[in-house]
Write a protein that holds these residues in place. Structure first.
Motif, PDB file in Angstrom:
ATOM      1  N   TYR A 155     -40.493  31.230  12.490  1.00 31.78           N
ATOM      2  CA  TYR A 155     -39.316  30.364  12.518  1.00 31.78           C
ATOM      3  C   TYR A 155     -39.507  29.119  11.653  1.00 31.78           C
ATOM      4  N   LEU A 183     -39.009  30.227   8.144  1.00 34.51           N
ATOM      5  CA  LEU A 183     -37.584  30.487   7.932  1.00 34.51           C
ATOM      6  C   LEU A 183     -36.822  29.181   7.725  1.00 34.51           C
ATOM      7  N   ILE A 184     -37.120  28.192   8.525  1.00 34.59           N
ATOM      8  CA  ILE A 184     -36.450  26.896   8.399  1.00 34.59           C
ATOM      9  C   ILE A 184     -36.803  26.244   7.063  1.00 34.59           C
ATOM     10  N   LEU A 241     -44.458  34.046  16.186  1.00 36.12           N
ATOM     11  CA  LEU A 241     -43.009  33.839  16.211  1.00 36.12           C
ATOM     12  C   LEU A 241     -42.655  32.410  15.805  1.00 36.12           C
TER      13      LEU A 241
END
Length: 150
Positions: free
Chosen positions: A33, A36-37, A29
């Motif tokens: 993230y 994604l950032i 996870l």
């Protein structure tokens, strides 16, 4: 009789597996993230550069003659629709969904339509294949002259 031990017994093994999968899930996870950032940051940089005029996208769907290419437009729009849909599905469910075979087939058809369009353009007068044919005919003529000139 139910045996509940926290050592090497069945419950201990179950708890150890749950703790390991929880740690792996948490790391996955966090990695998701971070990715994604990073992708969002790169997208933001590209958008800012486009707004400043440093990245020119006015010719992104333009043909050689200056007109718009329907095959390029179709590929561009369909790719963005699928990508945004996939991002929304991941955002709502929190996991990567399975892509239907039909969707992959449609993406393939859209990409191959563009490739066929480029192939047809290359065979039109003034395209790449005419240039290759004229080079080959010049080479044949040069070969005939050198053979006849011996």
């Amino acid at each position: 009789m139910i045996r509940m031990t926290t050592g090497n017994g069945p419950l201990g093994a179950f708890l150890a597996d749950a703790a390991a999968s929880s740690t792996a899930g948490t790391l996955a996870l966090i990695a998701g993230y971070v990715m994604l950032i990073l992708v969002g940051f790169f997208g933001l940089i590209i958008l800012v550069q486009m707004a400043r005029g440093k990245i020119d996208i006015t010719e992104i769907i333009e043909e050689l003659d200056g007109g718009a290419s329907m095959s390029r437009f179709q590929l561009l729009v369909f790719t963005f629709v699928v990508a945004l849909s996939l991002v929304m599905m991941i955002a709502t469910t929190g996991r990567l969904p399975e892509l239907p075979a039909g969707l992959l087939a449609l993406l393939g058809i859209s990409g191959s339509t563009y490739a066929v369009s480029k192939g047809i353009q290359a065979t039109l007068p003034g395209g790449a294949s005419d240039q290759g044919e004229s080079d080959a005919s010049h080479a044949n003529e040069a070969g005939k002259k050198s053979a006849g000139g011996r």
